[in-house]
Design an enzyme around this catalytic site. Structure first.
Site, PDB file in Angstrom:
ATOM      1  CB  CYS A 222      -0.923   0.005   1.218  1.00 10.31           C
ATOM      2  SG  CYS A 222      -2.150  -1.314   1.202  1.00 10.31           S
ATOM      3  CB  CYS A 393      12.636   7.245  -6.888  1.00 11.94           C
ATOM      4  SG  CYS A 393      13.407   6.157  -5.675  1.00 11.94           S
TER       5      CYS A 393
END
EC number: 2.7.7.-
Length: 436
Positions: A222, A393
């Site tokens: 998640c 990132c």
């Protein structure tokens, strides 16, 4: 008009409290002829009059059941709420994680005041407020081969609300060895799936469905893939429904057929059920000649980490990586214009929060360029094989992949990855950027 003294008012208030306490005790008392308290009859009345529940007989099945829930997150929270509301007698909660602010949009047992608290303790407090007739036990531990059997043995049914293949295989294996039924589900993004494993110890188990685990790099969490709260909540609620059906004996050995239920919330809500194969005779856990026994699990012979594998994020050398501190002091503060910063997060991530001088090229697009510097120049006109490139990132994982691509395929010599990614930079260097 007669004035009432403060002493009299205080005495009246005390008498009211004593009266309420006595009334509560009276409601809670069981008659010798009644299997539940009068308060419980009133609480569960709307449920008991549904024909499929078999009335008081079905309610007593719930009251006498012991259900273990692994994980008090997006799936576990709604499942726990509805199981507690339905009147499950004993509920166990296994979770060693703490409540984080990022959990609250979907983990509905917890609230802002519980941030930092153990999830299992937060869940216990909420359940006690919802239904004081439920006995809640908490296990603030990470489930593994050394403690699973000791915990599971105290329960009748297990709900697997976890999000890792390692734990799913462990839960299924232990349940098979103890003859327990597992209600298993998973969810990510706007989708979820649910199945019942080892029903009444007749299978199939998780290994019957998936004898080989998925590649480690194909499994998202998640945290990485995101999740829509109501979608995961609906799957968790369906877990509670399936648990009640198992306890009510709606399913029997004669009528139960293995299934996989798949839910998708976007763009249109769909719910599909697929027939699955039954127990496999060659299954290493529940088959005719099982190798995955209790002794093998508890001794550590069954290596779940080795079986499921793990992602390899050590793609860059130490010389190819820099800390967020070095990036700030040696690049941003000193010579921001002397380097090219490529942010390889997906565009919808980038749009939430980013450095103003960053150029967004998602890692998938970078892979698709096949090492062509000309195609890269369409996004970064001033790039060359002599450029100084920094790659960023979210957590410092995809940026390592991008660093390898830029060096090995695009032949850019000076490429550095920022360790820990954008979020590490926010945590350590600049809290003004939104962290999602």
């Amino acid at each position: 008009m007669v004035e009432v003294s403060a002493e009299v008012l205080a005495e009246l208030e005390l008498l009211k409290k004593e009266n309420a306490k006595l009334r509560s005790q009276l409601d809670s008392q069981k008659s010798d002829k009644l299997p539940m308290s009068l308060q419980e009859f009133q609480r569960y009345g709307r449920q008991m009059i549904v024909e499929e529940t078999s009335g008081i007989e079905g309610q007593l099945k719930l009251k006498n059941s012991k259900v273990l829930v692994i994980g008090a997150g997006g799936l576990g929270c709604p499942a726990l709420l509805y199981l507690a509301g339905a009147g499950i007698g004993t509920i166990g909660i296994v979770d060693n994680d703490t409540v984080d602010n990022s959990n609250l949009h979907r983990q509905v047992l917890h609230d802002s005041s519980k941030v930092g608290m153990l999830k299992c303790e937060s869940a216990r407090q909420r359940i006690n407020l919802l239904n004081p007739h439920v006995n809640v036990k908490t296990y603030p531990v990470r489930l593994d081969y050394s403690n699973a059997f000791t915990i599971f043995e105290n329960y009748d049914y297990v709900l697997d609300c976890t999000d890792t293949p390692i734990t799913r295989y462990l839960v299924s294996d232990v349940a098979v060895n103890l003859g327990m039924t597992v209600i298993s589900a998973s969810g990510l993004g706007s989708e979820g799936q649910l199945s019942i494993l080892n029903f009444k110890n007749e299978g199939p188990c998780y290994r019957c469905f998936y004898p080989t685990p998925p590649p480690p790099n194909s499994v998202s969490s998640c945290q990485e893939g995101g999740v829509i709260g109501p979608c995961i909540g609906l799957v968790g609620t369906m877990m509670a429904v399936e648990t009640l059906k198992v306890i009510y004996d709606i399913y029997t050995l004669e009528n139960f057929k293995p299934f996989l239920m798949m839910y998708s919330g976007f763009p249109n809500q769909t719910l599909r059920t697929f027939k699955m194969r039954g127990r496999q005779n060659n299954c290493e856990c529940c088959g005719l000649d099982p190798k995955i026994t209790r002794a093998a699990i508890e001794s550590g012979l069954v290596n779940y980490f080795e079986f499921c594998g793990s992602r390899n994020y050590n793609l860059c050398t130490d010389e190819e990586r820099i800390s967020s501190e070095i990036y700030k002091t040696e690049f941003i503060d000193c010579n921001e214009k002397d380097h090219i910063l490529i942010d390889v997060r997906p565009r919808h991530h980038f749009n939430i929060s980013h450095f103003n001088h960053a150029i967004n090229i998602p890692v998938k697009e970078l892979k698709g360029m096949k090492g062509s510097l000309d195609i890269l120049k369409e996004s970064v006109p001033n790039v060359s094989q002599d450029s100084k490139v920094i790659v960023l990132c979210r957590y410092g994982n995809d940026s390592q992949i991008a660093t390898r691509l830029l060096k090995d395929e695009f032949k850019i010599n000076d490429v550095k990855d920022v360790k820990g990614g954008f979020f590490k930079y926010i945590d350590e260097e600049d809290h003004s950027y939104p962290k999602y």
